[in-house]
Scaffold this active site. Structure first.
Site, PDB file in Angstrom:
ATOM      1  N   HIS A 126      53.717  55.409  19.045  1.00 55.45           N
ATOM      2  CA  HIS A 126      54.157  56.454  18.139  1.00 55.45           C
ATOM      3  C   HIS A 126      52.976  57.236  17.578  1.00 55.45           C
ATOM      4  O   HIS A 126      53.039  58.447  17.417  1.00 55.45           O
ATOM      5  CB  HIS A 126      54.967  55.829  17.002  1.00 55.45           C
ATOM      6  CG  HIS A 126      55.650  56.830  16.140  1.00 55.45           C
ATOM      7  ND1 HIS A 126      56.920  57.291  16.402  1.00 55.45           N
ATOM      8  CD2 HIS A 126      55.238  57.474  15.025  1.00 55.45           C
ATOM      9  CE1 HIS A 126      57.253  58.172  15.487  1.00 55.45           C
ATOM     10  NE2 HIS A 126      56.266  58.303  14.636  1.00 55.45           N
ATOM     11  N   HIS A 181      63.351  61.175  15.602  1.00 52.23           N
ATOM     12  CA  HIS A 181      63.560  59.978  14.782  1.00 52.23           C
ATOM     13  C   HIS A 181      64.727  59.212  15.392  1.00 52.23           C
ATOM     14  O   HIS A 181      65.769  59.024  14.774  1.00 52.23           O
ATOM     15  CB  HIS A 181      63.834  60.369  13.325  1.00 52.23           C
ATOM     16  CG  HIS A 181      63.110  59.512  12.341  1.00 52.23           C
ATOM     17  ND1 HIS A 181      63.622  59.159  11.121  1.00 52.23           N
ATOM     18  CD2 HIS A 181      61.890  58.928  12.399  1.00 52.23           C
ATOM     19  CE1 HIS A 181      62.748  58.412  10.474  1.00 52.23           C
ATOM     20  NE2 HIS A 181      61.700  58.247  11.225  1.00 52.23           N
TER      21      HIS A 181
END
Lengths: 975, 285
Positions: free
Chosen positions: A232, A304
C-alpha cells in the site's frame, strides 16, 4: 450516575426506520418478524440528577414536535426499564468500546456548553420486535441487518451497564522481538501472525539488518518497517523489477511504473519544453498542473477496497476522507473543490442465498458505500460531481471503491521541505486504536474470516473534524506558518513522519500525542490510522502563531517531535528510546525481487450473432438501457451535494427534467474567473477480459472523449491511473497489468495527455470455503480507472448532452467498426468473442480538436459520447434527456467495411460522438469537419419517439422515449 | 458609499460561507465571514453589522439534529446580542442549515416578538427528516407568498436548488399554519416544476405525499415538494418580514450557468438567486 434518554417518533409521526427494516426482514424471508419499532437512545454518565437529564433532553436532544422521550437511570444490576411494556423482544445495538462515535462526542460537548456536567456519552439504537419472533431469525436479523460486527455489538434484552468508562492507564513495557535466531519458517510465521504482510526475503533482510546492529528489534521498529515496505505504501510490485514476457518477446523492467506511465509524462514534458504545464507530478500526494496565473490545480484518486468490503459505510467514508487529505497534504496545501467516485460491485439483484459465507450482500455494500461517500463529502462541503458504477459478479466479496479529489493551490505553493529543527506537529483528530494495521491489511487478500480478524482495520471518519482542519490549515498556509505538510493515511504517524523525514531524520516523542482514551501502547500510537490528522513541519518561531490559528478554529495542534539532521528515525516514549532505524534502511533496504509477468495474446474468437434476433432491436436496446452499468444512477447522485461551493456548471444530471446522464462535470473553481475544470472518467473491465491493452487504451479514449463532449480543450487534459487487480503473485495476473500499463504509456504519449498521479491496489481477491468444503477464490476483473482532469477556457461555452430543439440535425462524428467484443450488446445476448474496440489516436485527436473548435464557435447544441451500448444508447439518452424524439437512418453511419445493423447500433468503437446542429449550420460544420468521418444521420423531432431506419429501409426501432426512459431509470429506483 | 456590513456567521461544519459572502459582495455590501467562536468571545461585535446571515452546511455535524447545537448557542450565550440585533431595524437570513439554526434557536418563526425563548419551551414547528428519509439534492420551483418579506420583494417565483436531509417543516398543530398565513409569515412555497415536453420520470412520487397535509394545502409529490414539508412551505419569515429562513440555496444561483438547464434555455448573466441578496442590500440604501 448513568442515564438513558430514549427517543421515539411521536405518535403522529411514522416510524420510518421500523418500516424500512420490516421490508428488509421480509426480503430475507424472516417471516416471524412481523412488527419492528425503533428508538434512539443517549446514554449519559455524569454528576447529573433527574431534573438535569430532563433539561438535557428538552433543550438539546429531543425534537418535541416530532419526537417523544423518556428517561431512566441505568444500574448494572437491575433490569432496565424502558418505555415499552408490551413484553416485546428488545435488541440494543451499541458501538464497540473505542469505536469513534461522532454523535456522542458532539453531544458531550453540547451538554457541557449548557452547564450540564456530563463526563461520558454513548449512543445506542433500540429495536422492539413482536413477542413471538423466532429467536434464531431475530439473531440473524441482528447480525445481518441491524449491526456490523466489525464496529458494533448486539445486546439482547435489557442493558446491564453502569458506566461508559473505557481504557485504563498504560504501563510502559518495552517489547523486543527475538528475531535474530529465527529460522525462515519462523520468520514467515511471525510476519503472518503479526499481520505484517512481509515476504520471506523481506523478513530475512530485516533479520540481517538487526544482526548488523547487534540487537533484537523492538515491536515498533518491526511495525515501522512493515508499514513502510507494505504494498500500500511502497508499491513494491509495480514500482519494482518485473520480467515481462508477451508471446516471444521479453522485457525487463527495473521500475515498471517509472518506465511506462511515468515515462510517458517525462516524454511529453520534454516535448512541451517551455509550454510544459505539469507543475508537480508523481512525487507528492497529488499531481499538480497549471490552471491560470494565480492558481494551479491538483488531483488524486485513491481506492479503499478492503475496508469497504468489511464495513462499507466506514470504508467508503474514510476512503473519501483520506483522498481529500491528499491534496490538502500536497505542496503546502490545496483547497478541495470537487470529488469523484467510481464503484464496482456485484449485481444488487443477487439472491441472499447465493452468497458465500462472510460476504455482505451487494445491495448492502452499495447502499453503505454510497452513504459513506455522501456523509463525508456533503459534510465537508465538497461537491461530488462525477462518477460511475460498474457491476460484475467477480466484485462479490471484493468491491472496488475509488474516490477522487480535485483541489486548487496558489501558484508557487507546490513545493515543500521539512528542515532540521522544525517541530513535528500533529493537527486534527486524536489518536485511538482505530485502523491498526490498515496499511498491511490492504495488502492482504480477503478471506471469509476477514470480517472477524480485521475488524480493527476499520475506521470511522468525522468529516466535521476534517473540515475544521482544512479551514485551519489553509489559514496557516496563507500566513506561511509551516514548511511542509502531509496527511496521516495508511500507516498513520509512521508513514507520515517516515516520509517527511526521509531526507533529514526525525525524533518522535510518542507520549505527547493526544489520545482518545488511555491505554494505548507506544506502538499503537505510532501505527494507529485514526482519521483526520495532518502532520506539519513547523519552524519553532512560528509555533505560537500556528497553535493560535488552530485554536481559533477549535482544532487541536500538538508538537510530537522534531526533524533532525541524523538521517535516522528515533522513537521515544517518555525517557525510553523505543526505536532507532536508519532512514536509508527504512526507505531503500527492501530486497529487490524480480517478479515474473506473462501475457499471451489470445487468438481472436469470432462473435456469432444469434440469427433469430435480426430485425428486432427494441428489446435489446431496453435491456442495455436497464443494465447495471448503463442505467440511471439518479438514486445515488441525488444523495450527493453536487453544487456546494457554487461552482457547478454542467451537473451530473442534465436535460429538460434534470435527469439525463451527463458525460462529464464542468466546475468553475474560482468564483471570479470563468475558466473551468472538466472532470470525467473512463473504465471498461469488460474489454479487459479480451485484451487489457485495448481496455486501457479505450479507458483513456473514453475519459478524454467525455471531457471533450462538454467542451474541454483536448490539448489541456491531464489523466490519472488507478490499477485494481487480482493477486499479482500469479505471473498471468501481473502480465495483464503490465500489458495495460504499456497501453497507458503508448496512448498518453499519442494523445499528449500526461499522467500526473496514480495508485494501485493489488490482491483484490476473495477466498472462501464453499458448501462442499472446497476453497474457492474469486479474483476481480482487471480494473483500470482512468480519471481525466480537463479545462475549459470559458464555462459559458460548455455543452450538455440533451437534445435541445426539434428540427436540429443529428451528426455522428467518427468511424464505426465491427467491434462488438466486450460490448454490452454481447453481454445481454450472452455471446462471447469478437473484436475488442481499438483506439486510433491520430484520427481521434484530430476529431477531438475539431469538435472543440465547433463547440467554441457555438455551433453545437448538444453533444454526447458513444460508449456503453453504442449509437443506440446514446441516441436514446439524448432523446429522453431532452424530451424530444429522433429519427435516424443507419445507412448514413460512417463505417469501416460492411457493417450490419447490429454493429451500427451497438458496436462500442471508440472516438465517436453525436452532435446536434441547427438546420442553418451544416455547411459551416461540414467545412470544419472536412477531414473527419462524419454524417448527418437524423433529425431531432417533436414527436416523442426514437425511430431508427435499418439498412433495408425497414424501421428497426420505434419506441416512445417515455418507455426507453422508464427502462433506463427503473433498475436503481430504490426506496 | 460602501453598502451595509454583513456578518456571515459560521460554526464548525458550516460550508457555504464562502459563496454566501461572495453573493452579498456582488451586490455591493461588505461581507465578513465570522466564526461563532469569535462572537462567543465578544458578542457585542454583532452590533457592527446590519445583516446577519447564517449560511448552509452541517454546523457541529448536525450530530444531534440539524442546527440544534448552533441554535442552542444562539439561544443561550448569544441571546442578548441577537435580541438587540433583531430589535433594531436590521435583517437576518438563514439559508438551509442557517434556517434550521434559526428555527431551532427559536428566532423563527416569531422573530423579536418571542426572543429569547425559554430554554425548555416547546416549539410549534420544526425542520425534520425528509419524507424519503435521505439527503436529497434537487432543483425546485418556488412561489413567493409573503408580501412583506424584505428579501423577496419584487420576486414572484424563482427556481433554486435544495440540498438537505432535514428540510421537512412539521408543526405541532396545524392551526399554526393559519396564523402564519394571517401574519404573512409563509415566505416561500414549493410549486410544480413541469415542462411541456418532459417525459415522465420513474422517480416521481417516490418519497412524496405525507400524512400531515391539511385540506386546503394539498402536498405536492417529490420532487416538486422535495421533502414533504407541511403546506409545501420552503421558507418562513417573522411578522416583520426582516427575519427569513429558507431551505433552498439562493447563493448557488448567482450565475446563469449554475442553472441546471442554462444550456437549453440559453441563459446568460446573473442568476435569479442574486435578487434575494440585492433586496437585502437595497434595504439599507
Amino acid at each position: 450516575m448513568l442515564w438513558d434518554i430514549e427517543i421515539k417518533p411521536a405518535p403522529h409521526q411514522p416510524d420510518r426506520e421500523g418500516r424500512r427494516l420490516l421490508g428488509e426482514a421480509q426480503s430475507l424471508g424472516l417471516n416471524s418478524l412481523r412488527d419492528i419499532r425503533t428508538a434512539k437512545s443517549f446514554l449519559v454518565e455524569g454528576d447529573l440528577d433527574a431534573a438535569e437529564i430532563e433539561r438535557a433532553a428538552r433543550t438539546l436532544l429531543v425534537d418535541q414536535v416530532v419526537e417523544v422521550f423518556s428517561t431512566h437511570a441505568l444500574n448494572g444490576n437491575t433490569t432496565q426499564v424502558t418505555s415499552d411494556k408490551g413484553g416485546n423482544k428488545l435488541i440494543h445495538i451499541l458501538f464497540k468500546p473505542g469505536v469513534t462515535d461522532n454523535v456522542a462526542q458532539s453531544t458531550l460537548q453540547a451538554l457541557q456548553g449548557h452547564d450540564l456536567h456530563a463526563d461520558r456519552v454513548a449512543t445506542c439504537r433500540r429495536y422492539w420486535f413482536n413477542a413471538d419472533a423466532n429467536p434464531d431469525e431475530l439473531r440473524r436479523f441482528g447480525e445481518k441487518v441491524l449491526s456490523n460486527a466489525a464496529i458494533e455489538l448486539i445486546v439482547e434484552g435489557p442493558l446491564h451497564l453502569d458506566s461508559l468508562s473505557i481504557g485504563h492507564p498504560y504501563a510502559f513495557v518495552l517489547n523486543t522481538i527475538p528475531l535474530l535466531s529465527m529460522n525462515t519458517d519462523e520468520l514467515v510465521k511471525l510476519s503472518r501472525e503479526g499481520q505484517l504482510a512481509l515476504q520471506k526475503d523481506e523478513m530475512l533482510a530485516i533479520q540481517a539488518y538487526f544482526r548488523e546492529q547487534g540487537r533484537e528489534p523492538t515491536d515498533i521498529e518491526l511495525e515501522t518497517i512493515a508499514q513502510t515496505w507494505s504494498e500500500h505504501c511502497s508499491h513494491k510490485t509495480l514500482a519494482g523489477r518485473i520480467r515481462y514476457r508477451e508471446d516471444d518477446r521479453e522485457t525487463l523492467f527495473t521500475n515498471m511504473l517509472k518506465e511506462t506511465v511515468f515515462a510517458a509524462t517525462m516524454t511529453l514534458r520534454e516535448q512541451a519544453g517551455a509550454d510544459d504545464w505539469c507543475v508537480s507530478v508523481f512525487r507528492d500526494n497529488a499531481g499538480v498542473v497549471k490552471f491560470n496565473d494565480d492558481f494551479d490545480v491538483c488531483m488524486k484518486v485513491e481506492t479503499h477496497n478492503h475496508p469497504s468490503a468489511i464495513e462499507p459505510y466506514g470504508g467508503a467514508n474514510t476512503g473519501l476522507g483520506g483522498v481529500i487529505r491528499d491534496p490538502l497534504g500536497t505542496g503546502l496545501g490545496a483547497k478541495p473543490v470537487c470529488n469523484t467516485d467510481v464503484f464496482c460491485f456485484a449485481p444488487p439483484t443477487m439472491s441472499a442465498n447465493e452468497l458465500p459465507p462472510g460476504v455482505l450482500h451487494p445491495k448492502a455494500v452499495l447502499s453503505g458505500v454510497v452513504a459513506g461517500v455522501r456523509d463525508y463529502g456533503n459534510r465537508m462541503g465538497i461537491p461530488t460531481v462525477n462518477g460511475s458504477i460498474f457491476f460484475d459478479e467477480r466484485y462479490l466479496g471484493n468491491p472496488l471503491v475509488y474516490c477522487g479529489n480535485v483541489a486548487m493551490i496558489p501558484v508557487g505553493k507546490s513545493q515543500k521541505q521539512a528542515n532540521p529543527g522544525d517541530y513535528i506537529v500533529s493537527v486534527g483528530g486524536r489518536t485511538g486504536r482505530d485502523g491498526i494495521h490498515g496499511a498491511t491489511f490492504s495488502s492482504i487478500e480477503l478471506t471469509h474470516e476477514s470480517e472477524e480478524i480485521s475488524g480493527g482495520s476499520v475506521q470511522i471518519g468525522n468529516a466535521i473534524t476534517e473540515k475544521m482542519v482544512l479551514d485551519a490549515v489553509l489559514t496557516a498556509r496563507d500566513l506561511g506558518l509551516y514548511s511542509a505538510i502531509t496527511d496521516c493515511g495508511a500507516g498513520g504517524f509512521s508513514s507520515a513522519v517516515g516520509e517527511m523525514g526521509e531526507e533529514t531524520g526525525a525524533e518522535v516523542w510518542l507520549e505527547k500525542a493526544p489520545l482518545k482514551y488511555d491505554g494505548l501502547s507506544y506502538t499503537e500510537i505510532w501505527i494507529s490510522e485514526a482519521q483526520e490528522r495532518m502532520i506539519l513541519a513547523v519552524p519553532p518561531h512560528q509555533w505560537d502563531k500556528l497553535h493560535q490559528v488552530c485554536a481559533d478554529e477549535g482544532v487541536e495542534a500538538t508538537i510530537i517531535g522534531q526533524f533532525t539532521d541524523t538521517k535516522r528515525l528515533v522513537l521515544k516514549y517518555d525517557s525510553h528510546q523505543v526505536g532507532d532505524v536508519s532512514m536509508a534502511f527504512l526507505h531503500d533496504g527492501r530486497p529487490k525481487t524480480v517478479r515474473d509477468a506473462v501475457y499471451r495474446i489470445p487468438a481472436e474468437r469470432p462473435l456469432t450473432k444469434p440469427t433469430s434476433k435480426i430485425g428486432s432491436y427494441e428489446s435489446d436496446l431496453k435491456k442495455i438501457l436497464g443494465s447495471g452499468n448503463v442505467c440511471s444512477k439518479e438514486w445515488v447522485i441525488r444523495q450527493y451535494d453536487h453544487e456546494v461551493q457554487a461552482g457547478s456548471v454542467v451537473k451530473p444530471l442534465v436535460g429538460v427534467n434534470d435527469d439525463g446522464p451527463s458525460d462529464a462535470a464542468v466546475v468553475q473553481p474560482l468564483l471570479n474567473s470563468k475558466r473551468g475544470l472538466v472532470i470525467s472518467n473512463g473504465m471498461n473491465p469488460k474489454f479487459g477480459d479480451l485484451d487489457p491493452y485495448w481496455m486501457a487504451a479505450s479507458a483513456i479514449d473514453e475519459a478524454i472523449r467525455n471531457c471533450v463532449a462538454v467542451g474541454a480543450d483536448p490539448q489541456c487534459i491531464a489523466i490519472l491511473d488507478n490499477f485494481c487487480w487480482g493477486n499479482t503473485d500469479r505471473p498471468e495476473t501481473l502480465g495483464s497489468l503490465v500489458r495495460a500499463a504499456l497501453a497507458c504509456r503508448d496512448f498518453a504519449v499519442a494523445y499528449r495527455t500526461p499522467f500526473i498521479s496514480g495508485k494501485d491496489s493489488l490482491n483484490n481477491e476473495f477466498t472462501y470455503i464453499d458448501a462442499e468444503g472446497k476453497k474457492q477464490t474469486v479474483a476481480i476483473p482487471a480494473s483500470l480507472l482512468i480519471s481525466a482532469l480537463g479545462q475549459i477556457e470559458n464555462v459559458a461555452s460548455a455543452v450538455t448532452m440533451d437534445f435541445k430543439e426539434p428540427g436540429n440535425l443529428i451528426y455522428l462524428v467518427g468511424t464505426t467498426y465491427d467491434e462488438l467484443g466486450g460490448s454490452h450488446w454481447a453481454d445481454i445476448q450472452g455471446v462471447i468473442g469478437g473484436t475488442v474496440p481499438r483506439v486510433r489516436p491520430e484520427s481521434a485527436m484530430l476529431l477531438y480538436r475539431q469538435i472543440h473548435e465547433l463547440i467554441k464557435a457555438g455551433l453545437v447544441r448538444s453533444c454526447h459520447d458513444l460508449s456503453e451500448g453504442g449509437l443506440a444508447v446514446s441516441l436514446a439518452e439524448s432523446a429522453f434527456a431532452g424530451g424530444y424524439g429522433a429519427t435516424c437512418d443507419l445507412g448514413t453511419v460512417p463505417t469501416e467495411g460492411d457493417l450490419d445493423d447490429i454493429s451500427r447500433l451497438f458496436s462500442e468503437s471508440n472516438s465517436r460522438l453525436i452532435l446536434e446542429i441547427k438546420p442553418e449550420d451544416p455547411q459551416r460544420v461540414d467545412e470544419m469537419l472536412s477531414n473527419i468521418p462524419h454524417a448527418a444521420i437524423g433529425v431531432v423531432s417533436d414527436k416523442p419517439r426514437l425511430t431508427v431506419l435499418g439498412l433495408n429501409e425497414q424501421i428497426i426501432i420505434d419506441q416512445a422515449i417515455d418507455d426507453l426512459k422508464t427502462a433506463w431509470q427503473k433498475p436503481l429506483t430504490w426506496e | 458609499m460602501a453598502g451595509p456590513k454583513v456578518c456571515v456567521l459560521r460554526a464548525p461544519g458550516t460550508n457555504c460561507d464562502h459563496e454566501t459572502a461572495f453573493a452579498f459582495e456582488q451586490c455591493g455590501s461588505q461581507a465578513e465571514s465570522i466564526h461563532v467562536f469569535r462572537l462567543l468571545e465578544q458578542p457585542e461585535r454583532l452590533s457592527e453589522f446590519q445583516i446577519l446571515c447564517i449560511p448552509g452546511g452541517f454546523s457541529y455535524g448536525d450530530d444531534i439534529g440539524a442546527g440544534v447545537i448552533f441554535g442552542g448557542q444562539m439561544r443561550s450565550h448569544l441571546a442578548e446580542a441577537i435580541g438587540e440585533f433583531v430589535q433594531a431595524d436590521k435583517l437576518v437570513l438563514g439559508i438551509c442549515n442557517g434556517f434550521q439554526v434559526l428555527l431551532k434557536s427559536g428566532l423563527l418563526p416569531n422573530g423579536a416578538a418571542s426572543w429569547p425563548p425559554e430554554a425548555t419551551s416547546e416549539r410549534e414547528a420544526t425542520l425534520t427528516w425528509n419524507r424519503n428519509g435521505r439527503y436529497t439534492a434537487v432543483w425546485v420551483k418556488l412561489r413567493v407568498e409573503s408580501e412583506k418579506c424584505v428579501f423577496l420583494r419584487g420576486i414572484d417565483d424563482i427556481e433554486l436548488p435544495i440540498a438537505h436531509a432535514e428540510g421537512r417543516i412539521a408543526v405541532r398543530d396545524n392551526a399554526v399554519i393559519e396564523t402564519w398565513h394571517q401574519n404573512d409569515q409563509i415566505a416561500l412555497t414549493y410549486q410544480p416544476r413541469r415542462f411541456a415536453n418532459a417525459p415522465q420520470t420513474a422517480l416521481a412520487g417516490v418519497g412524496g405525499g405525507g400524512d400531515v397535509a391539511t385540506d386546503e394545502h394539498e402536498l405536492l409529490a417529490y420532487p416538486d415538494n422535495p421533502n414533504g414539508s407541511v403546506a409545501n412551505i420552503a421558507g418562513l419569515c417573522d411578522a416583520t418580514g426582516r427575519v427569513l429562513g429558507l431551505m433552498p440555496h439562493p447563493e448557488r444561483y448567482v450565475f446563469a450557468t449554475q442553472h441546471p438547464q442554462w444550456t437549453r434555455r440559453n441563459l446568460t448573466g446573473a442568476g435569479e438567486g442574486m435578487s434575494i441578496f440585492q433586496n437585502a442590500v437595497r434595504y439599507f440604501e
